[in-house]
Design a protein around this motif. Structure first.
Motif, PDB file in Angstrom:
ATOM      1  N   ASP A   1     -12.324  -0.584  -5.851  1.00 54.54           N
ATOM      2  CA  ASP A   1     -13.654  -0.024  -6.079  1.00 54.54           C
ATOM      3  C   ASP A   1     -13.973   1.166  -5.182  1.00 54.54           C
ATOM      4  OD1 ASP A   1     -14.713  -1.919  -8.086  1.00 54.54           O
ATOM      5  OD2 ASP A   1     -14.427  -3.380  -6.510  1.00 54.54           O
ATOM      6  N   HIS A   2     -13.209   1.364  -4.118  1.00 52.37           N
ATOM      7  CA  HIS A   2     -13.514   2.459  -3.192  1.00 52.37           C
ATOM      8  C   HIS A   2     -13.042   3.785  -3.773  1.00 52.37           C
ATOM      9  CE1 HIS A   2     -14.975   0.434   0.493  1.00 52.37           C
ATOM     10  NE2 HIS A   2     -14.313  -0.595   0.017  1.00 52.37           N
ATOM     11  N   ILE A   3     -13.792   4.835  -3.459  1.00 48.47           N
ATOM     12  CA  ILE A   3     -13.421   6.176  -3.886  1.00 48.47           C
ATOM     13  C   ILE A   3     -12.778   6.958  -2.760  1.00 48.47           C
ATOM     14  CG2 ILE A   3     -15.204   6.263  -5.653  1.00 48.47           C
ATOM     15  CD1 ILE A   3     -16.903   7.922  -3.778  1.00 48.47           C
ATOM     16  N   SER A   4     -12.698   6.369  -1.568  1.00 45.62           N
ATOM     17  CA  SER A   4     -12.042   7.005  -0.434  1.00 45.62           C
ATOM     18  C   SER A   4     -11.334   5.916   0.362  1.00 45.62           C
ATOM     19  CB  SER A   4     -13.063   7.757   0.430  1.00 45.62           C
ATOM     20  OG  SER A   4     -12.414   8.511   1.430  1.00 45.62           O
ATOM     21  N   SER A   5     -10.810   6.278   1.516  1.00 40.96           N
ATOM     22  CA  SER A   5     -10.001   5.346   2.298  1.00 40.96           C
ATOM     23  C   SER A   5     -10.817   4.141   2.742  1.00 40.96           C
ATOM     24  CB  SER A   5      -9.436   6.061   3.528  1.00 40.96           C
ATOM     25  OG  SER A   5     -10.484   6.549   4.343  1.00 40.96           O
ATOM     26  N   VAL A   6     -10.142   3.005   2.885  1.00 46.19           N
ATOM     27  CA  VAL A   6     -10.743   1.779   3.403  1.00 46.19           C
ATOM     28  C   VAL A   6     -10.355   1.669   4.874  1.00 46.19           C
ATOM     29  CG1 VAL A   6     -10.933  -0.711   3.132  1.00 46.19           C
ATOM     30  CG2 VAL A   6     -10.546   0.723   1.131  1.00 46.19           C
ATOM     31  N   ARG A   7     -11.329   1.840   5.754  1.00 43.02           N
ATOM     32  CA  ARG A   7     -11.054   1.926   7.193  1.00 43.02           C
ATOM     33  C   ARG A   7     -11.501   0.695   7.969  1.00 43.02           C
ATOM     34  NH1 ARG A   7      -9.942   7.102   9.049  1.00 43.02           N
ATOM     35  NH2 ARG A   7     -10.516   6.376  11.126  1.00 43.02           N
ATOM     36  N   ALA A   8     -12.342  -0.148   7.398  1.00 47.27           N
ATOM     37  CA  ALA A   8     -12.896  -1.275   8.157  1.00 47.27           C
ATOM     38  C   ALA A   8     -13.085  -2.466   7.240  1.00 47.27           C
ATOM     39  CB  ALA A   8     -14.222  -0.890   8.805  1.00 47.27           C
ATOM     40  N   LEU A   9     -12.832  -3.657   7.806  1.00 42.24           N
ATOM     41  CA  LEU A   9     -13.021  -4.918   7.097  1.00 42.24           C
ATOM     42  C   LEU A   9     -13.777  -5.880   8.001  1.00 42.24           C
ATOM     43  CD1 LEU A   9      -9.405  -5.428   5.690  1.00 42.24           C
ATOM     44  CD2 LEU A   9     -11.392  -4.709   4.365  1.00 42.24           C
ATOM     45  N   ALA A  10     -14.527  -6.784   7.376  1.00 46.46           N
ATOM     46  CA  ALA A  10     -15.218  -7.844   8.117  1.00 46.46           C
ATOM     47  C   ALA A  10     -15.337  -9.048   7.214  1.00 46.46           C
ATOM     48  CB  ALA A  10     -16.597  -7.384   8.589  1.00 46.46           C
ATOM     49  N   LEU A  11     -15.190 -10.233   7.796  1.00 50.02           N
ATOM     50  CA  LEU A  11     -15.292 -11.490   7.068  1.00 50.02           C
ATOM     51  C   LEU A  11     -16.493 -12.269   7.582  1.00 50.02           C
ATOM     52  CD1 LEU A  11     -11.542 -12.577   7.024  1.00 50.02           C
ATOM     53  CD2 LEU A  11     -12.889 -11.802   5.072  1.00 50.02           C
ATOM     54  N   ALA A  12     -17.225 -12.870   6.655  1.00 48.47           N
ATOM     55  CA  ALA A  12     -18.400 -13.666   7.015  1.00 48.47           C
ATOM     56  C   ALA A  12     -18.214 -15.079   6.491  1.00 48.47           C
ATOM     57  CB  ALA A  12     -19.671 -13.058   6.421  1.00 48.47           C
ATOM     58  N   GLY A  13     -18.396 -16.024   7.382  1.00 45.10           N
ATOM     59  CA  GLY A  13     -18.405 -17.432   7.000  1.00 45.10           C
ATOM     60  C   GLY A  13     -17.147 -17.947   6.377  1.00 45.10           C
ATOM     61  N   PRO A  14     -15.941 -17.677   6.952  1.00 48.71           N
ATOM     62  CA  PRO A  14     -14.750 -18.295   6.374  1.00 48.71           C
ATOM     63  C   PRO A  14     -14.880 -19.809   6.379  1.00 48.71           C
ATOM     64  CG  PRO A  14     -14.153 -16.634   8.003  1.00 48.71           C
ATOM     65  CD  PRO A  14     -15.633 -16.869   8.130  1.00 48.71           C
TER      66      PRO A  14
ATOM     67  N   GLU B   1      -5.393   3.707   3.550  1.00 50.94           N
ATOM     68  CA  GLU B   1      -5.758   5.079   3.233  1.00 50.94           C
ATOM     69  C   GLU B   1      -5.580   5.396   1.751  1.00 50.94           C
ATOM     70  OE1 GLU B   1      -7.018   7.339   5.223  1.00 50.94           O
ATOM     71  OE2 GLU B   1      -6.893   6.276   7.124  1.00 50.94           O
ATOM     72  N   ASP B   2      -4.927   4.515   0.992  1.00 54.40           N
ATOM     73  CA  ASP B   2      -4.745   4.767  -0.430  1.00 54.40           C
ATOM     74  C   ASP B   2      -5.945   4.311  -1.260  1.00 54.40           C
ATOM     75  OD1 ASP B   2      -4.560   2.032  -0.401  1.00 54.40           O
ATOM     76  OD2 ASP B   2      -2.552   1.914  -1.257  1.00 54.40           O
ATOM     77  N   THR B   3      -7.072   4.031  -0.611  1.00 58.47           N
ATOM     78  CA  THR B   3      -8.378   3.690  -1.201  1.00 58.47           C
ATOM     79  C   THR B   3      -8.437   2.279  -1.774  1.00 58.47           C
ATOM     80  OG1 THR B   3      -8.049   4.438  -3.494  1.00 58.47           O
ATOM     81  CG2 THR B   3      -8.635   6.126  -1.864  1.00 58.47           C
ATOM     82  N   THR B   4      -7.471   1.430  -1.486  1.00 60.56           N
ATOM     83  CA  THR B   4      -7.495   0.066  -2.002  1.00 60.56           C
ATOM     84  C   THR B   4      -7.487  -0.928  -0.847  1.00 60.56           C
ATOM     85  OG1 THR B   4      -5.087  -0.175  -2.124  1.00 60.56           O
ATOM     86  CG2 THR B   4      -6.211   0.775  -4.032  1.00 60.56           C
ATOM     87  N   ALA B   5      -7.968  -2.121  -1.149  1.00 60.30           N
ATOM     88  CA  ALA B   5      -7.833  -3.274  -0.266  1.00 60.30           C
ATOM     89  C   ALA B   5      -7.002  -4.310  -0.997  1.00 60.30           C
ATOM     90  CB  ALA B   5      -9.204  -3.845   0.113  1.00 60.30           C
TER      91      ALA B   5
ATOM     92  N   HIS C   1       0.852  -1.197   0.000  1.00 58.32           N
ATOM     93  CA  HIS C   1       0.000   0.000   0.000  1.00 58.32           C
ATOM     94  C   HIS C   1       0.878   1.235   0.000  1.00 58.32           C
ATOM     95  CE1 HIS C   1      -3.865  -1.991   0.617  1.00 58.32           C
ATOM     96  NE2 HIS C   1      -3.283  -2.766   1.499  1.00 58.32           N
ATOM     97  N   GLY C   2       0.389   2.270  -0.647  1.00 58.01           N
ATOM     98  CA  GLY C   2       1.135   3.509  -0.707  1.00 58.01           C
ATOM     99  C   GLY C   2       0.995   4.377   0.518  1.00 58.01           C
ATOM    100  N   ARG C   3      -0.004   4.086   1.361  1.00 54.05           N
ATOM    101  CA  ARG C   3      -0.193   4.865   2.584  1.00 54.05           C
ATOM    102  C   ARG C   3      -0.466   3.914   3.742  1.00 54.05           C
ATOM    103  NH1 ARG C   3      -4.261   9.748   1.628  1.00 54.05           N
ATOM    104  NH2 ARG C   3      -3.488  10.202   3.708  1.00 54.05           N
ATOM    105  N   GLU C   4      -0.808   4.466   4.885  1.00 51.90           N
ATOM    106  CA  GLU C   4      -0.969   3.677   6.095  1.00 51.90           C
ATOM    107  C   GLU C   4      -2.032   2.597   5.921  1.00 51.90           C
ATOM    108  OE1 GLU C   4      -2.449   4.296  10.732  1.00 51.90           O
ATOM    109  OE2 GLU C   4      -2.312   5.987   9.360  1.00 51.90           O
ATOM    110  N   ILE C   5      -1.751   1.415   6.471  1.00 56.19           N
ATOM    111  CA  ILE C   5      -2.721   0.323   6.480  1.00 56.19           C
ATOM    112  C   ILE C   5      -3.647   0.548   7.673  1.00 56.19           C
ATOM    113  CG2 ILE C   5      -3.035  -2.174   6.600  1.00 56.19           C
ATOM    114  CD1 ILE C   5      -0.237  -2.485   5.466  1.00 56.19           C
TER     115      ILE C   5
END
Length: 1123
Positions: free
Chosen positions: A761-774, A737-741, A708-712
């Motif tokens: 696909d995000h147009i702004s920072s990605v701040r939260a993640l959640a996984l369902a049913g691994p 913060e570079d808008t990618t996951a 990532h180009g910015r903070e994770i």
């Protein structure tokens, strides 16, 4: 890594956490013999450069304890080529260490080894620069303007020290000279001045070089030329003539270079020319004559921090905040983006390349001419009016095994000419339509033998009719055409095809139209009719004449009726917007389509239906994507237009391989690539322009992949994939913060992170993640070799994206893991607002709302719901707690409930499930806000009501109210940055939270029914509360309950602390220093192996990524266990 502070004796020793893998910004680079060394965090990574092949990783070693490596300096005059080890000084902060680069590494290359007496030691002052002096000693530039001679062997001792007054606050330094009498120092200050003085005469500076308007961040001195280069935060690079450093009083500025878009972090000298690396991610080589940019090198995803030049060979190495290292090999000459005018006869209407050295031009009068690059002149091919009307179309396809090409020329009168370029007089003239030919193009035909001289041609006419012709080349004769199929395009304003491809599965044809739709047609291999030219083999019939083939044209029109008019099996209407589909490509098991919307789509064939898996935007600013090309070495080349430039963009290196100013794509143009050369032809200013570039090896090689180009900002572990012959590969998902996951594989063996897929696909920072049913091997609905899960990502601009991830082993790939990403659904609050009825009566949502945290509501898949909905809880910056429902089968993500109870920014949310002995379930939710409060909700009723409403209203509904919380606990005096809920064996819940003030709070809850009533009668009772003020010196941004008696917390102070919960509160078992600054989040999991103790793993993210593990301490005896 070592435990700094511990308590509890043997339990603390068992609870020690150790680093397993680290991905950190690259802050130092140095060439040492046949190796390149990179400093990343406290570690040094070595890459082998010898052997004549690609550079490869040779190992890594932890060098400094608690500091990041800020500089590496190899001892000159020694190297593996001479049989001796190269000694390298590594420094950072107050720490210094010496290591050796020796022979005997993997593949006969270099390896890192400890150097006797060179263990890391703290010096008491910051080390700004180091230089090898006479006798193998080290000259050091220290904080406060001090120059010292240091004997690092035998425990370390100071030999000489001198301090210069009036130097000011230092930001960088450069040393010259080997003996103390000749040792000189140039120091860059925060005031923008370069101060020069000698160590032996340190009473006052000898020189002050002024000119920078900001702090000087980097210096480089070339003694043979007497040149000093300086880089500053004012975005400039300056070149100074200083002669011998420390002599004289003068020093003039030779060059001032402006071109960086941010601060300049590093600079080196390549002869008389400076080369600089900046925080804009660019490495610029400057022209020594006028200060202009001679060469720009780009590819990193973030700011550059380190730069090194190899004297022998001229290789450059760059590293930066993205954790990547790239090697730039010298080229014979910089590629020129200038295109030459060819002086085409007449006024050209269309230009097509028939190979890299031949250009075809169709004139406005209908004549066709060819330009031979070898001869440098135009040759007439067909006289006008060969095109047969004002609307002419030209297409050519090279034939294998020579310079021959098949050409198709169509006009506005519906006629089609087919001829070989070597014999244009022997042409097959066909009358296909009553009106103009709208679309014309060749399509690759699968299943043909190597060397086959046949090709498939697709022609679109009026009223949406498309014909498939198989054209066979016959030397000395006119080509033979066979009508293979007739197809009807959907009704729209611009009803013609733009591209097509036959699927390798056979029997299916995919084409894109000018309306932006993607169509799937059936196709068979049985020909309908054959047509040959009326002329003889020697070209007796003039294809441009009025009577060419006119006698047979009416019968040919009637012959089309022998084949049925096929309609599409699948129509993805307007997939690429209204500007059209530009290409369709088949690669592997997938189909890729591109368009003028700046995106490409990945699709797959399921049955006889096209299914869109995901949309990808390869790079910012690329508004028009024309084609995708997959290279044999695994790279993906994207052809398109950036503003008015044609570019060829490499997905692997992230750089433009070619950039040609052409005026944009709304003109006739053609691109051709071959092993020997690449060419681009286009029409501009009434002439044909040609850009050619001879093929040569890639300049750039990626040694460490960029993350990532910015903070994770967030991280989640998906699971582990076992690959034979490899160490366990942990699969993580990170948001930045570079808008990618990014989905990445992290190996405990190589300790290297390899990106598997990027989500843009995000147009702004990605701040939260959640996984369902691994799901993993052995789970229901999945195989034995991979992982599957639903991924939710959210962040700025109130945007949520949902994906299905499928990870499986792939021993043939570099990462040994393949990851398939399927985009399921998306949701944005502003789009939801636009669809509301009577929205003028409501308060509009804030478009700047950010999702701070996500949590999947567990256990809903087992509920007796009408449809298998999954529910997601979100903490929002506008003070609300929102619940969303997802129906994967219909790809719908709907807002179903919300509450503004907190009235301030909600930072964290956590959902958990409570089940009573009788099987009755309660879905509970915990939310925490900036005022330190933690609220608990029962969302069982709203979820059931939402599921019923969604079933009745077919996926659309007005959000319900969550109601009032069951319980609110004031856990902290300020914002809650971390939250975790753990169920105890007794069915109680331990809620742990960490705050901005460094405190930790624990709350033990019991769930009960009030009054025997269902749903509304759920009660929560607090059994115990434990608080630990000042548990950390900074924000506690990560917390996890491992067991009812064990708690793990992490803070911005870079301390990871393991706590034991006992009758007296929380007791620290151990504290471990980690190397991820600005910690954002923590994720934990446990691994139980047969015959071994239970292992706990954790991953930390911030300015980098680090994975640690430790052995679980034994559980306390029953008498000591906390009740």
């Amino acid at each position: 890594m070592s435990a700094e502070r511990s308590g509890g004796g043997g339990a603390a020793a068992a609870a020690k956490m150790e680093s397993v893998a680290l991905v950190a910004p690259v802050t130092a680079l140095e060439f040492a013999g046949d190796a390149l060394l990179a400093g990343t965090g406290p570690e040094v990574v070595a890459f082998r450069l010898s052997g004549g092949g690609q550079a490869a990783a040779a190992g890594r070693r932890s060098v400094l304890r608690e500091a990041s490596v800020q500089g590496l300096r190899a001892e000159p005059g020694r190297g593996p080529g001479g049989g001796a080890a190269v000694r390298v000084a590594a420094f950072g902060g107050r720490w210094l260490a010496v290591l050796a680069v020796r022979r005997g590494g993997p593949g006969g290359g270099s390896r890192l080894a400890a150097c006797g007496g060179g263990a890391a030691r703290e010096l008491g002052a910051r080390v700004w620069e180091a230089r090898w002096a006479a006798g193998g000693r080290l000259a050091l530039a220290l904080g406060g303007g001090t120059v010292a001679l240091y004997e690092w062997r035998g425990g370390g001792r100071w030999l000489r020290r001198a301090s210069c007054g009036g130097a000011g606050a230092l930001r960088c330094a450069a040393l010259a000279g080997r003996a103390w009498a000749r040792l000189a120092l140039a120091a860059g200050t925060a005031a923008g001045t370069v101060v020069v003085w000698r160590a032996a005469e340190a009473a006052a500076p000898r020189r002050r070089l002024r000119g920078h308007r900001g702090a000087v961040l980097a210096l480089c001195y070339a003694a043979p030329r007497g040149l000093l280069a300086s880089a500053s935060e004012d975005r400039s690079v300056r070149l100074w003539a200083v002669g011998e450093l420390g002599d004289g009083d003068g020093g003039c500025c030779l060059l001032v270079c402006y071109g960086h878009g941010a601060r300049v972090a590093a600079v080196v000298l390549r002869g008389p020319r400076p080369v600089s690396a900046g925080e804009d991610g660019a490495c610029l080589e400057w022209d020594g004559g006028g200060g202009g940019v001679r060469r720009a090198r780009r590819g990193h995803r973030g700011a550059l921090r380190a730069l090194a030049l190899r004297p022998a060979g001229g290789c450059l190495a760059t590293g930066g905040d993205d954790g990547g290292v790239r090697l730039w090999r010298p080229r014979r000459a910089a590629p020129e983006a200038a295109a030459a005018a060819l002086g085409a006869p007449g006024r050209p209407r269309a230009a097509v390349l028939a190979g890299p050295r031949r250009v075809l031009a169709l004139g406005e009068a209908g004549g066709l001419a060819a330009y031979e690059a070898a001869a440098g002149r135009w040759v007439p091919v067909l006289p006008p009016p060969a095109a047969g009307g004002a609307r002419g179309a030209l297409a050519a396809v090279p034939l294998p095994g020579g310079d021959e090409a098949l050409c198709a020329l169509a006009g506005g009168d519906g006629r089609l000419l087919l001829f070989a370029l070597s014999r244009p007089g022997a042409a097959a003239g066909l009358r296909l339509f009553e009106g103009a030919v709208r679309g014309l193009g060749w399509a690759p035909r699968p299943g043909l033998l190597p060397g086959a001289t046949a090709a498939a041609l697709l022609v679109s006419g009026p009223d949406g009719e498309m014909l498939w012709l198989d054209v066979a080349h016959r030397p000395g004769q006119a080509p033979r055409a066979q009508l293979m199929g007739r197809y009807l395009l959907p009704l729209c304003k611009q009803r013609w095809h733009t591209c097509a491809a036959f699927l390798p599965q056979g029997g299916l044809l995919v084409c894109g139209d000018r309306r932006g739709s993607l169509l799937l047609f059936p196709c068979s291999s049985s020909p309908g009719w054959a047509a040959e030219s009326a002329g003889s083999a020697d070209g007796g019939t003039d294809p441009g004449g009025e009577d060419s083939g006119s006698g047979s044209e009416p019968s040919r029109l009637l012959c089309k009726g022998a084949l049925p008019l096929e309609t599409p099996l699948t129509v993805l209407f307007g997939l690429h917007g209204k500007t059209g589909v530009t290409s369709v490509t088949c690669h592997g098991d997938y189909i890729y389509s591109t368009g003028r919307d700046g995106c490409y789509r990945q699709l797959r064939l399921r049955g006889q239906q096209l299914e869109v898996l995901r949309k990808h935007r390869p790079c910012k600013g690329l508004q028009w994507i024309e084609e995708l090309r997959f290279t044999p070495d695994g790279d993906l080349l994207v052809l398109g237009f950036h503003a008015d430039n044609f570019v060829v963009w490499s997905s692997r290196t992230g750089e433009n391989l070619h950039c040609v100013p052409c005026g944009g794509g709304h003109r006739s143009w053609s691109y051709c690539s071959s092993p020997s050369a690449e060419a681009f032809a286009f029409i501009k200013c009434g002439d044909v322009m040609l850009y050619r570039c001879e093929a040569e090896p890639r300049e750039q090689q990626v040694l460490l992949a960029s993350l990532h180009g910015r903070e994770i900002a967030c991280v989640r572990r998906l699971g582990a994939v076992e690959v034979p012959g490899h160490a366990a590969l942990n699969i993580f998902v990170t948001g930045s913060e570079d808008t990618t996951a990014c989905i990445l594989a992290l190996s405990e063996g190589s300790q290297a992170a390899v990106p598997l897929a990027r989500l843009s696909d995000h147009i702004s920072s990605v701040r939260a993640l959640a996984l369902a049913g691994p799901a993993g091997p052995g789970d229901e609905g999945f195989g034995d070799e991979g992982l599957s899960a639903l991924l939710f990502s959210a962040g700025g601009r109130a945007q949520i994206e949902c994906y299905r991830l499928l990870c499986s082993r792939d021993p043939a790939s570099e990462s040994a893991v393949a990851c398939q990403v399927i985009h399921v659904a998306s949701h944005r609050l502003d789009e939801h607002w636009e669809r509301k009825k009577n929205r003028h009566k409501l308060v509009k949502m804030d478009p700047e709302t950010r999702y701070m945290s996500l949590s999947v509501v567990p256990g809903t898949s087992n509920e007796q719901l009408p449809m298998p909905w999954k529910f997601l809880a979100a903490a929002c910056s506008d003070g609300s707690v929102r619940v969303f429902g997802l129906l994967e089968a219909t790809q719908k993500l709907v807002l179903v409930a919300e509450s503004f109870h907190h009235q301030r920014c909600v930072l964290k949310v956590e959902a958990f499930l409570h089940t009573w002995a009788g099987g009755e379930r309660r879905h509970l939710l915990c939310s925490a806000a900036t005022d330190g409060s933690v609220a608990f909700w029962d969302v069982t009723g709203p979820i059931a009501d939402a599921a019923d409403a969604l079933c009745r209203e077919e996926g659309e509904m007005q959000p319900l109210a969550l109601g009032a919380p069951l319980l609110t606990v004031m856990a902290h005096s300020c914002g809650v940055n971390s939250l975790h809920v753990h169920e105890t064996p007794e069915g109680q819940y331990l809620v742990a939270s960490g705050s901005d003030d460094g405190s930790i709070h624990l709350c033990l809850l019991e769930v009960a029914l009030g009054g025997g009533e269902a749903m509304a009668g759920t009660r929560l009772r607090v059994l115990e509360r434990v608080a630990r003020p000042c548990a950390h010196a900074a924000h506690v941004t990560g917390i996890q309950v491992l067991r009812p008696d064990l708690l793990l917390s992490a803070s911005v102070d870079q301390r990871l602390t393991l706590w034991r919960r006992g009758p007296g509160g929380l007791d620290a078992l151990s504290t471990t220093f980690f190397h991820v600054p600005d910690l954002a989040e923590l994720d934990c999991w446990e691994v139980a192996e047969a015959g071994r103790e239970l292992q706990y793993y954790c991953v930390l993210c911030g300015q980098g990524l680090e994975m640690l593990h430790g052995t679980a301490p034994p559980e306390p005896p029953p008498l000591e266990a906390h009740q």
